[in-house]
Design an enzyme around this catalytic site. Structure first.
Site, PDB file in Angstrom:
ATOM      1  N   GLU A  10      37.428  36.908 -32.460  1.00  0.00           N
ATOM      2  CA  GLU A  10      38.198  37.918 -32.509  1.00  0.00           C
ATOM      3  C   GLU A  10      38.730  39.168 -31.689  1.00  0.00           C
ATOM      4  O   GLU A  10      38.816  40.106 -32.529  1.00  0.00           O
ATOM      5  CB  GLU A  10      39.566  37.289 -32.861  1.00  0.00           C
ATOM      6  CG  GLU A  10      39.714  35.749 -32.594  1.00  0.00           C
ATOM      7  CD  GLU A  10      40.588  35.223 -33.863  1.00  0.00           C
ATOM      8  OE1 GLU A  10      41.436  36.357 -35.279  1.00  0.00           O
ATOM      9  OE2 GLU A  10      41.146  34.013 -33.517  1.00  0.00           O
ATOM     10  N   GLU A  34      40.637  25.650 -28.535  1.00  0.00           N
ATOM     11  CA  GLU A  34      40.801  25.340 -29.831  1.00  0.00           C
ATOM     12  C   GLU A  34      42.336  24.750 -29.490  1.00  0.00           C
ATOM     13  O   GLU A  34      43.579  25.943 -29.816  1.00  0.00           O
ATOM     14  CB  GLU A  34      41.347  26.712 -31.015  1.00  0.00           C
ATOM     15  CG  GLU A  34      39.990  27.379 -31.139  1.00  0.00           C
ATOM     16  CD  GLU A  34      40.008  29.025 -32.179  1.00  0.00           C
ATOM     17  OE1 GLU A  34      40.427  28.820 -32.212  1.00  0.00           O
ATOM     18  OE2 GLU A  34      38.582  28.867 -32.535  1.00  0.00           O
TER      19      GLU A  34
END
Ligand code: NAG
Ligand code: NAG
Ligand code: NAG
Ligand code: NAG
Ligand code: NAG
Ligand code: NAG
Ligand code: NAG
Ligand code: NAG
Ligand code: NAG
Ligand code: NAG
Length: 580
Positions: free
Chosen positions: A349, A456
């Protein structure tokens, strides 16, 4: 506008949209996969002839377009004679040109258009403003001066309503220029049809067999049984430590998946809760479980750029201390699992967050990619981000910014030769997924030429959860650049309460049915075929390894062959000859 692409003819009858094509079959409707991030001298012609846009190429001056907000709009002509529209004397980000369209509930709208700004480079967004004054962002592009950039995106209409298409650029000092604007609508059925066509094209190959006897006479009625022994496409699922103790969870997982990610158990906050006390017991045990069951694992993650997701003791370190601790962490976890993982999420991220950059300098992420690569050179190193597909309104992780970060990593000293890849988390909310936007984002990202994985995937609990999950998974699977999908979901008993695939009794939820049906479609079908009167059998098989058993129609004797079906599967017919 310039440079012809294919054109299609649209007929409206009783507000039912029919699409008719001249000799090209349904393929003329296929989405244009020649995505480009290039900035070019003259724009291409509008896709789909502009679709429902009136005067898409500004051949009729600016008829059909009006001023939105303040400012002035007019037509301009390039030195080469190309006509386009300009919004100038803007004072507000939304001051631009607009056109009203009618949106129909449930339809999917793909948008494309070419943009330029009068100076420098600026983000330009396409906005859909519905009659309820709701403002929906349909995608954006970094428009430059001196050349044209393609904006692709779209929306899904969840109500029938008038909408105004307009454009936003935060810097109101620049003029927005546009040309070849297109809005084309598709029903969900048409969209599904494209997905299926693309799946046929990118994920399957035709296998042809001819069955003959000893005299080379065709054996009509020979039965061909097909058994996939290994699927080529990695479709996997996250696991957590419950798998170590639950036999039911183990059985459920192993019978479905060959790919996994540990949801938390390799993370720094998990393996070094206390400074200097590393404990890999759980991660090691999970890795042993996956190895014993021939399951490949994506490593998740080495470091995480979110300040809240650090081990508690890391949050208060000085930059010097952090540098040392992080170096030790990278060395420790990457060396420990060197050569045993198929991927690492290196700096999780790092488009949304910059904990390490803030403390260690703006090249912090790049340095850790170089370090991880140096420690484990044969493992693919991923960026891993959220909202790149999920939301068109999150500019941090927009496809454009994603590509920029990837380029910074790839061009950083010490990463030369790195096998890098794009990780898209795919945590979808309860709103209808914006399929046109997802497709355009994947197209744009595919221009980087590196593998793309959905890493994910989850969908928030909602009455349409299973349906949305299926749309998203099929979309990803239908795109050639997507090389793997991992779900972050699983059994209720293991705490997967977001996208639960089986309930407390290990009975499938609706989402579980979607996943099992896709596994069947992608990995197993079709199981059986029968030779025609020329002894010929043609089957379209998902890429993978197969045991194929052919039985003689009269004697029932059988022959088995092993086939490895991939992209470049030979077109020649395979001869199966019985010696009786
Ligand atoms: C630009 O906009 C301002 C404010 O709306 C207006 O006063 C001015 O006349 C405009 N200038 C031109 C060149 O259109
Ligand atoms: C339509 O979608 C928008 C944005 O995703 C959402 O805010 C709105 O509530 C939805 N409307 C309906 C009627 O579902
Ligand atoms: C093959 O041909 C030979 C010679 O014509 C014949 O005797 C034999 O029965 C044939 N075999 C089959 C399986 O048709
Ligand atoms: C299919 O292949 C698997 C794995 O090789 C094997 O266990 C199974 O028995 C085969 N099934 C059939 C119907 O041949
Ligand atoms: C490491 O973690 C395991 C599993 O949580 C635990 O059983 C074990 O006691 C820990 N080892 C040490 C030395 O703390
Ligand atoms: C990486 O792979 C190559 C080719 O398979 C092999 O020769 C090399 O030893 C591997 N390097 C490491 C560090 O595992
Ligand atoms: C984007 O839209 C979603 C849902 O429509 C909303 O929850 C989220 O806050 C928005 N994000 C930004 C950055 O505007
Ligand atoms: C960051 O890396 C670039 C090379 O990609 C280099 O030119 C620059 O000096 C570095 N900046 C810092 C602050 O280290
Ligand atoms: C799932 O569980 C987490 C942690 O217990 C909780 O924070 C979250 O609200 C739950 N989500 C749902 C949809 O129940
Ligand atoms: C072949 O199998 C079929 C169906 O199982 C059976 O009816 C037939 O008698 C068998 N023929 C021979 C020659 O064994």
């Amino acid at each position: 506008m310039k440079v012809a692409q294919h054109c299609s003819l649209l007929l409206f009858t009783n507000s039912l949209l029919l699409l008719i094509f001249s000799g090209l079959g349904v393929h003329s409707l296929s989405y244009d996969y020649s995505a480009t991030t290039e900035c070019i001298a003259e724009p291409h012609r509008a896709q789909y002839g502009g679709g429902i846009i009136v005067n898409p190429g500004f051949d009729d001056n600016i008829e059909g377009w009006r001023v939105f907000g303040k400012g002035t709009i007019d037509e301009r002509i390039s030195n080469e004679g190309n006509r386009f529209i300009v919004a100038r004397n803007r004072t507000h980000p939304l001051d631009s040109f607009s056109q009203k369209v009618q949106l129909q509930k449930g339809m999917l709208y793909t948008f494309s258009g070419w943009f330029q700004v009068s100076e420098g480079s600026e983000i330009v967004l396409v906005i859909f403003k519905t009659s309820g004054s709701e403002v929906i962002r349909g995608g954006h592009v970094i428009a430059k001066h001196g050349c044209w950039s393609l904006l692709k995106g779209g929306i899904v209409a969840n109500i029938s309503s008038h909408a105004e298409i307009l454009f936003e650029s935060k810097n109101s000092k620049v003029e927005i220029w546009a040309d070849s604007i297109s809005l084309q609508l598709f029903s969900e059925t048409q969209w599904r049809q494209h997905q299926d066509e693309n799946i046929e094209r990118v994920r399957k190959s035709k296998v042809r067999l001819q069955v003959t006897d000893i005299n080379e006479s065709a054996l009509e009625g020979a039965k061909v049984f097909i058994n996939q022994t290994k699927a080529s496409f990695p479709f996997g699922c996250g696991i957590n430590d419950h798998i170590l103790t639950s036999k039911e969870y183990q059985k459920w997982f192993v019978s479905r998946f060959k790919y996994a990610t540990f949801t938390n158990q390799m993370k720094w906050y998990y393996t070094e809760k206390e400074r200097g006390v590393e404990n890999y017991t759980i991660a090691d045990a999970m890795l042993k479980f996956t190895k014993d069951n021939d399951i490949s694992v994506r490593g998740h993650n080495i470091l995480w750029d979110n300040p809240r997701q650090q081990p508690e003791w890391v949050k208060t370190l000085s930059p010097e201390e952090l540098k040392e601790a992080a170096a030790k962490r990278v060395e420790s976890v990457v060396s420990r699992y060197r050569g045993e993982l198929i991927a690492w999420d290196v700096m999780n991220e790092n488009l949304h967050f910059h904990f390490y950059e803030d403390k260690l300098g703006k090249n912090a992420s790049e340095e850790y990619y170089a370090k991880a690569y140096h420690l484990d050179p044969n493992t693919t190193m991923f960026l891993n981000e959220f909202n790149t597909l999920e939301y068109s309104n999150d500019s941090h992780s927009s496809p454009q910014n994603y590509l920029k970060k990837l380029e910074q990593i790839l061009s950083f000293p010490g990463t030369s030769g790195i096998s890098a890849a794009i990780g898209l988390q795919g945590h979808f909310g309860p709103d209808p997924p914006n399929m046109p936007y997802i497709r355009s984002a994947l197209e744009l990202l595919s221009t980087a030429g590196v593998p793309i994985w959905l890493t994910e995937v989850s969908v928030s609990p909602h009455q349409n959860q299973a349906h949305y999950l299926e749309l998203i998974l099929r979309e990803a699977y239908s795109h050639a650049s997507v090389e793997g999908i991992i779900l972050f979901s699983g059994p209720a008993t293991a705490g997967f309460n977001e996208t639960t695939l089986v309930d407390e009794n290990f009975q499938n939820t609706d989402a579980g049915d979607v996943v099992d049906n896709l596994i069947r479609d992608w990995e197993i079908l079709p199981p059986k075929a029968i030779a025609d009167n020329t002894g010929f059998v043609e089957i379209s098989l998902p890429h993978g390894d197969y045991d194929v058993t052919v039985t003689h129609p009269l004697t029932n004797s059988s022959k088995t062959l092993k086939l490895s079906v991939g992209k470049s599967f030979p077109q020649e017919t395979i001869q199966v000859k019985f010696h009786t």
